[in-house]
Design a protein around this motif. Structure first.
Motif, PDB file in Angstrom:
ATOM      1  N   LYS A 154      12.283  28.880  12.051  1.00  0.00           N
ATOM      2  CA  LYS A 154      12.446  27.428  12.080  1.00  0.00           C
ATOM      3  C   LYS A 154      12.895  26.928  10.709  1.00  0.00           C
ATOM      4  O   LYS A 154      12.479  27.463   9.675  1.00  0.00           O
ATOM      5  N   ALA A 155      13.729  25.914  10.713  1.00  0.00           N
ATOM      6  CA  ALA A 155      14.281  25.390   9.461  1.00  0.00           C
ATOM      7  C   ALA A 155      13.230  24.588   8.708  1.00  0.00           C
ATOM      8  O   ALA A 155      12.595  23.685   9.270  1.00  0.00           O
ATOM      9  N   ASP A 156      13.028  24.928   7.443  1.00  0.00           N
ATOM     10  CA  ASP A 156      12.123  24.227   6.548  1.00  0.00           C
ATOM     11  C   ASP A 156      12.943  23.531   5.461  1.00  0.00           C
ATOM     12  O   ASP A 156      14.157  23.739   5.347  1.00  0.00           O
ATOM     13  N   VAL A 157      12.271  22.743   4.630  1.00  0.00           N
ATOM     14  CA  VAL A 157      12.960  21.955   3.616  1.00  0.00           C
ATOM     15  C   VAL A 157      12.222  22.064   2.288  1.00  0.00           C
ATOM     16  O   VAL A 157      10.990  22.084   2.249  1.00  0.00           O
ATOM     17  N   VAL A 158      13.004  22.140   1.212  1.00  0.00           N
ATOM     18  CA  VAL A 158      12.480  22.054  -0.152  1.00  0.00           C
ATOM     19  C   VAL A 158      13.227  20.949  -0.872  1.00  0.00           C
ATOM     20  O   VAL A 158      14.464  20.869  -0.778  1.00  0.00           O
ATOM     21  N   ILE A 159      12.499  20.085  -1.569  1.00  0.00           N
ATOM     22  CA  ILE A 159      13.147  19.052  -2.374  1.00  0.00           C
ATOM     23  C   ILE A 159      12.730  19.222  -3.833  1.00  0.00           C
ATOM     24  O   ILE A 159      11.669  19.772  -4.135  1.00  0.00           O
ATOM     25  N   SER A 160      13.595  18.753  -4.729  1.00  0.00           N
ATOM     26  CA  SER A 160      13.259  18.726  -6.148  1.00  0.00           C
ATOM     27  C   SER A 160      12.848  17.311  -6.540  1.00  0.00           C
ATOM     28  O   SER A 160      13.353  16.332  -6.006  1.00  0.00           O
ATOM     29  N   ARG A 161      11.889  17.253  -7.477  1.00  0.00           N
ATOM     30  CA  ARG A 161      11.395  15.985  -8.004  1.00  0.00           C
ATOM     31  C   ARG A 161      11.310  16.088  -9.524  1.00  0.00           C
ATOM     32  O   ARG A 161      11.348  17.186 -10.073  1.00  0.00           O
ATOM     33  N   GLU A 163       8.802  16.003 -11.305  1.00  0.00           N
ATOM     34  CA  GLU A 163       7.611  16.738 -11.700  1.00  0.00           C
ATOM     35  C   GLU A 163       7.500  18.106 -11.036  1.00  0.00           C
ATOM     36  O   GLU A 163       6.484  18.782 -11.156  1.00  0.00           O
ATOM     37  N   GLY A 164       8.511  18.532 -10.268  1.00  0.00           N
ATOM     38  CA  GLY A 164       8.430  19.822  -9.610  1.00  0.00           C
ATOM     39  C   GLY A 164       9.172  19.827  -8.294  1.00  0.00           C
ATOM     40  O   GLY A 164      10.268  19.266  -8.175  1.00  0.00           O
ATOM     41  N   ILE A 165       8.558  20.444  -7.281  1.00  0.00           N
ATOM     42  CA  ILE A 165       9.195  20.544  -5.973  1.00  0.00           C
ATOM     43  C   ILE A 165       8.191  20.160  -4.888  1.00  0.00           C
ATOM     44  O   ILE A 165       6.977  20.105  -5.132  1.00  0.00           O
ATOM     45  N   SER A 166       8.695  19.889  -3.684  1.00  0.00           N
ATOM     46  CA  SER A 166       7.867  19.680  -2.504  1.00  0.00           C
ATOM     47  C   SER A 166       8.417  20.555  -1.385  1.00  0.00           C
ATOM     48  O   SER A 166       9.633  20.650  -1.205  1.00  0.00           O
ATOM     49  N   VAL A 167       7.509  21.189  -0.642  1.00  0.00           N
ATOM     50  CA  VAL A 167       7.864  22.061   0.475  1.00  0.00           C
ATOM     51  C   VAL A 167       7.391  21.405   1.763  1.00  0.00           C
ATOM     52  O   VAL A 167       6.212  21.039   1.887  1.00  0.00           O
ATOM     53  N   LEU A 168       8.312  21.263   2.733  1.00  0.00           N
ATOM     54  CA  LEU A 168       7.993  20.691   4.031  1.00  0.00           C
ATOM     55  C   LEU A 168       8.401  21.702   5.101  1.00  0.00           C
ATOM     56  O   LEU A 168       9.594  21.975   5.278  1.00  0.00           O
ATOM     57  N   LEU A 169       7.418  22.278   5.786  1.00  0.00           N
ATOM     58  CA  LEU A 169       7.704  23.281   6.797  1.00  0.00           C
ATOM     59  C   LEU A 169       8.099  22.608   8.108  1.00  0.00           C
ATOM     60  O   LEU A 169       7.503  21.602   8.516  1.00  0.00           O
ATOM     61  N   GLY A 170       9.113  23.186   8.754  1.00  0.00           N
ATOM     62  CA  GLY A 170       9.597  22.629  10.002  1.00  0.00           C
ATOM     63  C   GLY A 170       8.757  23.071  11.185  1.00  0.00           C
ATOM     64  O   GLY A 170       8.204  24.178  11.209  1.00  0.00           O
ATOM     65  N   THR A 171       8.673  22.193  12.193  1.00  0.00           N
ATOM     66  CA  THR A 171       7.930  22.510  13.413  1.00  0.00           C
ATOM     67  C   THR A 171       8.794  23.213  14.444  1.00  0.00           C
ATOM     68  O   THR A 171       8.275  23.770  15.410  1.00  0.00           O
ATOM     69  N   GLY A 172      10.114  23.163  14.255  1.00  0.00           N
ATOM     70  CA  GLY A 172      11.030  23.731  15.228  1.00  0.00           C
ATOM     71  C   GLY A 172      11.422  22.760  16.312  1.00  0.00           C
ATOM     72  O   GLY A 172      12.310  23.041  17.119  1.00  0.00           O
ATOM     73  N   ALA A 173      10.754  21.596  16.354  1.00  0.00           N
ATOM     74  CA  ALA A 173      11.062  20.574  17.352  1.00  0.00           C
ATOM     75  C   ALA A 173      11.770  19.385  16.737  1.00  0.00           C
ATOM     76  O   ALA A 173      11.838  18.315  17.344  1.00  0.00           O
ATOM     77  N   GLY A 174      12.279  19.564  15.508  1.00  0.00           N
ATOM     78  CA  GLY A 174      13.005  18.488  14.840  1.00  0.00           C
ATOM     79  C   GLY A 174      12.185  17.738  13.827  1.00  0.00           C
ATOM     80  O   GLY A 174      12.695  16.835  13.160  1.00  0.00           O
TER      81      GLY A 174
END
Length: 498
Positions: A154-161, A163-174
């Motif tokens: 499933k597609a997950d997302v990483v963003i830069s900030r 102060e660091g990064i944030s990780v958001l794991l995908g559910t596979g349902a959008g």
């Protein structure tokens, strides 16, 4: 929130002349780009991605127009051209873009960093999108990348900030799960998702504008990441990309150093001792692709202070001095992709102060791949005496070029009832004789010998066929890969070979 659409006339502005860049050390000819074509977008485009949004096999473009509060969608019309732009509302001040299939329906979706959120816009498969859904993140979200971080498909997302990064794991349902923040690094327009330590798990790399470093977050393979390791880069590294610049099979990292007027290359897997190459004032973005068609990773960097893109690359981990391509005013991101589907990497830049993009189509002629033409000749000579009766074979293998031969082999299928005594460089396995060539310079040759003892009672005719079976580099000419020798025997009284 409903989707807002704005259509802009597809006014494409073309520069007057093609651009030719001096060849890099590994290129057979100069890197050449067609005259740039400019397309309008919304106000302050910050980033651009390419993907096939409507399933027609033609790459399309999406830009994040920060102060327009919109995305511009430009559908490809073929041959690297794009139609009228339609706008989609992604949330306030969109900055970073990533493409992925977040709901597993086979259609391209888009994730966008906005103020305080990551917005996901699910694709309809026709170049339009469903209304956005926002997922809260800590402030200052900028760069973004999508990929499978925990191996669940499933597609997950990483963003830069800042102060660091944030990780958001995908559910596979959008949808995306809650953000996990990891401190480190600093402001980065780019996010790299790749296996940087060779353990088969996805790691994260970001630039650090204020710290002058690159941060690498080593992945555990389950969507969690260790605290970052920091490595020095140039002055104010603002963007980051990955590629194997020295051909050792290990990914290296490149940064655009906004305050240093340079790019830096950090060779993996150590990522220490960065090599810095001047490119011009105010670099913003960096992209990695094979721009000269020689199979090696090259680099392109936007030089905002000169309204240009610098192109560099040698293929051995070093880089020629930058040569620039003119683009629109104050280019920020540069994106490399095959926009006209001709097998060559093209470039597109977002031009912040021109409210548009510049498309540069690659017209470089790919170098001829290495080739070594092996010619094979097999001859036979009877040797009949009181104590010895045999046929002596001579196999001559010549490299007719144009390049040196690294290795090769010639094989002979031996008919049933025929015995073979291999000579040096040849081996017999079951009924196949195999002779190696070793390395051969152009016009070099090697001779292999073997013999066939005669049966004093045999009356027969047989043929041995020598055939080139493998060689490196590739053999461009099959016409001279084979040679035959036929012998007729009347015991040991009469032996004729031709």
């Amino acid at each position: 929130m409903s989707m807002r659409v704005r259509v802009t006339a597809a006014l494409a502005l073309v520069t007057a002349t093609a651009v030719v860049i001096a060849p890099s050390a590994a290129a057979a000819g100069p890197i050449t780009f067609a005259p740039r074509v400019d397309y309008p977008t919304g106000n302050h485009p910050e980033s651009v991605i390419s993907a096939d949004l409507n399933g027609d096999g033609k790459p399309d473009l999406v830009t994040a127009d920060r102060y327009q509060y919109e995305l511009s969608v430009l559908l490809g019309t073929g041959a690297g051209a794009f139609g009228a732009s339609a706008s989609v509302y992604p949330g306030p001040e969109p900055s970073g873009l990533a493409a992925g299939d977040f709901n597993g329906d086979g259609k391209t979706d888009v994730a966008v960093t906005t103020i305080g959120e990551v917005s996901v816009l699910l694709g309809n498969g026709d170049g339009t999108f469903a209304p956005r859904v926002g997922y809260p993140v800590s402030g200052g979200a900028e760069g973004i990348a999508a990929g499978d971080l925990n191996g669940d498909g499933k597609a997950d997302v990483v963003i830069s900030r800042p102060e660091g990064i944030s990780v958001l794991l995908g559910t596979g349902a959008g949808a995306l799960g809650a953000a996990t923040d990891i401190a480190g690094g600093g402001y980065s327009r780019g996010v790299v998702l790749a296996d940087l330590d060779g353990d088969g798990r996805t790691d994260i790399a970001t630039a650090g504008f204020n710290s002058g470093t690159v941060s690498i977050y080593q992945g555990a393979g389950d969507g969690t990441f260790a605290a970052p390791l920091s490595f020095p880069a140039g002055t104010n590294p603002i963007d980051i990309a990955a590629g194997d610049f020295d051909g050792d099979g290990v990914l290296d990292l490149a940064t655009a150093n906004h305050g240093g007027g340079s790019v830096s290359v950090l060779s993996g897997p150590a990522y220490t001792s960065p090599v810095t190459i001047p490119v011009g004032p105010n670099p913003y973005g960096v992209a990695v692709a094979d721009l000269d068609g020689d199979g090696d990773a090259d680099m392109a960097a936007t030089v905002a202070g000169q309204d240009s893109v610098a192109v560099l690359g040698n293929g051995d981990g070093t880089f020629t001095p930058a040569t620039t391509l003119g683009v629109g005013t104050w280019p920020t991101e540069v994106h490399a992709a095959d926009l006209d589907t001709d097998g060559r990497a093209d470039l597109v830049t977002t031009n912040r102060h021109a409210d548009g993009i510049s498309v540069l189509l690659n017209r470089t002629t790919s170098p001829n791949p290495p080739a070594a033409d092996l010619s094979v000749k097999l001859t036979a000579r009877p040797t009949v005496g009181i104590l010895v009766a045999k046929i002596d074979y001579t196999l001559t293998i010549r490299n007719q070029g144009p390049d040196a031969l690294e290795s090769g082999a010639v094989t002979i299928a031996v008919p049933r009832g025929i015995r073979i005594t291999p000579g040096t460089g040849c081996t017999m396995v079951e009924s196949v004789l195999s002779c190696s060539t070793g390395a051969l310079a152009t016009d070099g040759s090697i001779t292999r010998k073997f013999a066939s003892p005669l049966n004093p009672l045999a009356i027969t005719t047989f043929t041995l066929t020598a055939q080139r079976t493998t060689s490196t580099p590739a053999d461009p000419n099959a016409a001279n890969d084979k040679s035959r020798a036929t012998c007729s025997t009347l015991g040991v009284l009469l032996v004729l070979c031709k």
